[in-house]
Each structure stands twice: as C-alpha cells, then as structure tokens.
Scaffold this active site. Sequence first.
Site, mmCIF file in Angstrom:
data_model
loop_
_atom_site.group_PDB
_atom_site.id
_atom_site.type_symbol
_atom_site.label_atom_id
_atom_site.label_comp_id
_atom_site.label_asym_id
_atom_site.label_seq_id
_atom_site.Cartn_x
_atom_site.Cartn_y
_atom_site.Cartn_z
ATOM 1 N N GLY A 173 12.653 -3.438 -5.141
ATOM 2 C CA GLY A 173 11.379 -4.144 -5.274
ATOM 3 C C GLY A 173 11.578 -5.641 -5.110
ATOM 4 O O GLY A 173 11.652 -6.155 -3.991
ATOM 5 N N ASN A 221 10.559 -2.367 -1.126
ATOM 6 C CA ASN A 221 9.181 -2.068 -1.531
ATOM 7 C C ASN A 221 8.526 -3.401 -1.877
ATOM 8 O O ASN A 221 8.767 -3.958 -2.935
ATOM 9 C CB ASN A 221 9.199 -1.133 -2.753
ATOM 10 C CG ASN A 221 7.800 -0.860 -3.284
ATOM 11 O OD1 ASN A 221 6.808 -1.173 -2.630
ATOM 12 N ND2 ASN A 221 7.730 -0.277 -4.471
ATOM 13 N N TRP A 222 7.710 -3.884 -0.942
ATOM 14 C CA TRP A 222 7.113 -5.216 -1.135
ATOM 15 C C TRP A 222 5.955 -5.187 -2.125
ATOM 16 O O TRP A 222 5.476 -6.227 -2.549
ATOM 17 C CB TRP A 222 6.618 -5.772 0.199
ATOM 18 C CG TRP A 222 7.686 -6.084 1.212
ATOM 19 C CD1 TRP A 222 9.038 -5.882 1.095
ATOM 20 C CD2 TRP A 222 7.480 -6.659 2.509
ATOM 21 N NE1 TRP A 222 9.682 -6.299 2.243
ATOM 22 C CE2 TRP A 222 8.749 -6.779 3.123
ATOM 23 C CE3 TRP A 222 6.351 -7.088 3.219
ATOM 24 C CZ2 TRP A 222 8.913 -7.304 4.414
ATOM 25 C CZ3 TRP A 222 6.510 -7.607 4.499
ATOM 26 C CH2 TRP A 222 7.771 -7.716 5.078
ATOM 27 N N SER A 230 15.695 -2.822 -10.605
ATOM 28 C CA SER A 230 16.435 -4.082 -10.788
ATOM 29 C C SER A 230 17.768 -4.093 -10.043
ATOM 30 O O SER A 230 18.748 -4.680 -10.515
ATOM 31 C CB SER A 230 16.628 -4.377 -12.286
ATOM 32 O OG SER A 230 15.367 -4.524 -12.910
ATOM 33 N N GLU A 270 4.420 3.043 -10.411
ATOM 34 C CA GLU A 270 3.204 2.219 -10.557
ATOM 35 C C GLU A 270 1.978 2.985 -10.090
ATOM 36 O O GLU A 270 0.893 2.828 -10.648
ATOM 37 C CB GLU A 270 3.394 0.901 -9.784
ATOM 38 C CG GLU A 270 4.397 0.002 -10.496
ATOM 39 C CD GLU A 270 5.180 -0.935 -9.594
ATOM 40 O OE1 GLU A 270 4.789 -1.129 -8.422
ATOM 41 O OE2 GLU A 270 6.197 -1.471 -10.069
ATOM 42 N N HIS A 300 5.541 6.476 -6.499
ATOM 43 C CA HIS A 300 6.100 5.337 -7.242
ATOM 44 C C HIS A 300 5.492 5.317 -8.645
ATOM 45 O O HIS A 300 4.318 5.649 -8.827
ATOM 46 C CB HIS A 300 5.799 4.034 -6.505
ATOM 47 C CG HIS A 300 6.579 2.888 -7.050
ATOM 48 N ND1 HIS A 300 6.211 2.222 -8.191
ATOM 49 C CD2 HIS A 300 7.730 2.317 -6.632
ATOM 50 C CE1 HIS A 300 7.100 1.274 -8.443
ATOM 51 N NE2 HIS A 300 8.035 1.310 -7.520
#
Length: 251
Positions: A235, A9-10, A214, A98, A96
């Site tokens: 990520g 996931n950029w 992470s 975010e 997501h």
Amino acid sequence: MRQNIVAGNWKLNTTLQEGVKLATELNEILASKTINCGVVVGVPSTHITEVVKAVDAGKIGVAAQNCADQESGAYTGEISAAMVKSTGAGHVILGHSERREYYGETNATLKVKTDLALANGLTPIFCIGEVLEEREAEKQNEVVKSQIEEALFHLSADEFAKIVIAYEPVWAIGTGKVASPEQAQEIHAYIRSVIADKYSAEVADNTSILYGGSCKPGNAKELFANPDVDGGLIGGASLKAEDFYGIIAAF
Ligand code: PEP
C-alpha cells in the site's frame, strides 16, 4: 513454478496526472534494471487506460482495485469486470480488508466477483487476513481458511490456478506493524496446505501467495526470503516509485 510478484495498491490516492507521473517514474526506474519478479500496480479505475499507456507492458502489469458483482445494467457507479478488462488491465484486487470493512463485501459477494473477473480474463489478486482480535485469539488459520473456502473453493483446479492470494493481516495494514518473517511463513505455509488439501500439491505449489501489511524496502528482503512468501501487496510504499522499486529489488 509459481511467480514472485510485487503488486502496488494505490487505494484512493493520486489524481490522474499524479498517477501517470508515478507510473512513468516507476517505468523509468525499471527500464534500466533487471527485474526478478512480476510487477503490478493497482491504480484507481479512472487511471487505468493512461497508466497502461505510460508503462512497458513487458515489465509492469496494471490492476483495478475492485470490480462489480454484476455483469451490467442498472448499477449506478459500478465498474464491471468487462469494463476493467477493456481498459487494458490484466489484474483486479478483490476482497481487500478495506472493501470488506467499509463496503460490506462478504465472501459470498467476493465469490461472484471472482467468477466475473475470471470470466473476463482478469487475474484476481485475492486478499484474505484476520483482524487483531482474531490473531490475539489465535484464530488466524480458521479465518483465512473460511475466507478461501467460501469465496474460492467452488472453482475448478484450472480456474484456481489463475488466482493470486494476498495474505494481509488487517492489524498490519497501514499501521507500521509488520508480521514477523516467522509469522508470515507460518500462515503462508498453512494457506498453501489448505489449497493442497482441496486441489493438489501441484496446484498449491504453483499458487503465488503474497504478503501485505506495512511491507517496506527495509523489511521486504527478510519477508520474501521465506519459502512460502512469494512477494508482496504494497500500500503506502507503492506511492513513491523509489520505495516501490526498493521492494521490487528485494528479489
Ligand atoms: C494494503 O493496503 O494492501 C497494504 C498492504 O497497505 P500498507 O502496505 O500501507 O500496509
């Protein structure tokens, strides 16, 4: 049998040129290797067409990071599921944390987005996960259950079979704090049991449930060694081809 998947996931990173370079580097690394899992890169929507051209479709799938909750029309700035599909993407990351936190996406919105993604032949990588206060209050199971129930459990078993789940504890995303392999296994097994109760053991067995938060080359192997952890949504470590490959190589 469910597939192991490592998906990147950029987020809001890389210009088009940087993104094509990153995808090309990853493609070059994977070209000479035997890969034991599916690989997907979730790139900015502006990059999809060029990234699709830059990679071997047999080894690397491309995902959008979102799609609109409307089919078409007067929704300035939105990108529909049909548009995403027309770029050559095969997947879309939905829900997501975010997007839930900064753009107010609710389970109700995500239900609509999921339907549109499926109707347009995209595979949703559907993110769920609790925030720190919920984990501290030991509410993680009820949080993930309601996220799945409210956004996905209207689907038929055939439709649900097309969903990839990504369990991402929000307290572990981009923080360097990773869930322990035991914590990951425990909640992944719980998520699978919720799916089995709603659909069947077979549907649950065939659902890929990825861990995100992470995940790095140094901890991927012990996370992925768990029977209910079927890969990762990555990520930060997906922004360097070598690091991302280090996670792919954990399978
Ligand atoms: C993510 O954003 O989906 C994610 C897991 O990020 P990171 O790997 O950087 O924690």
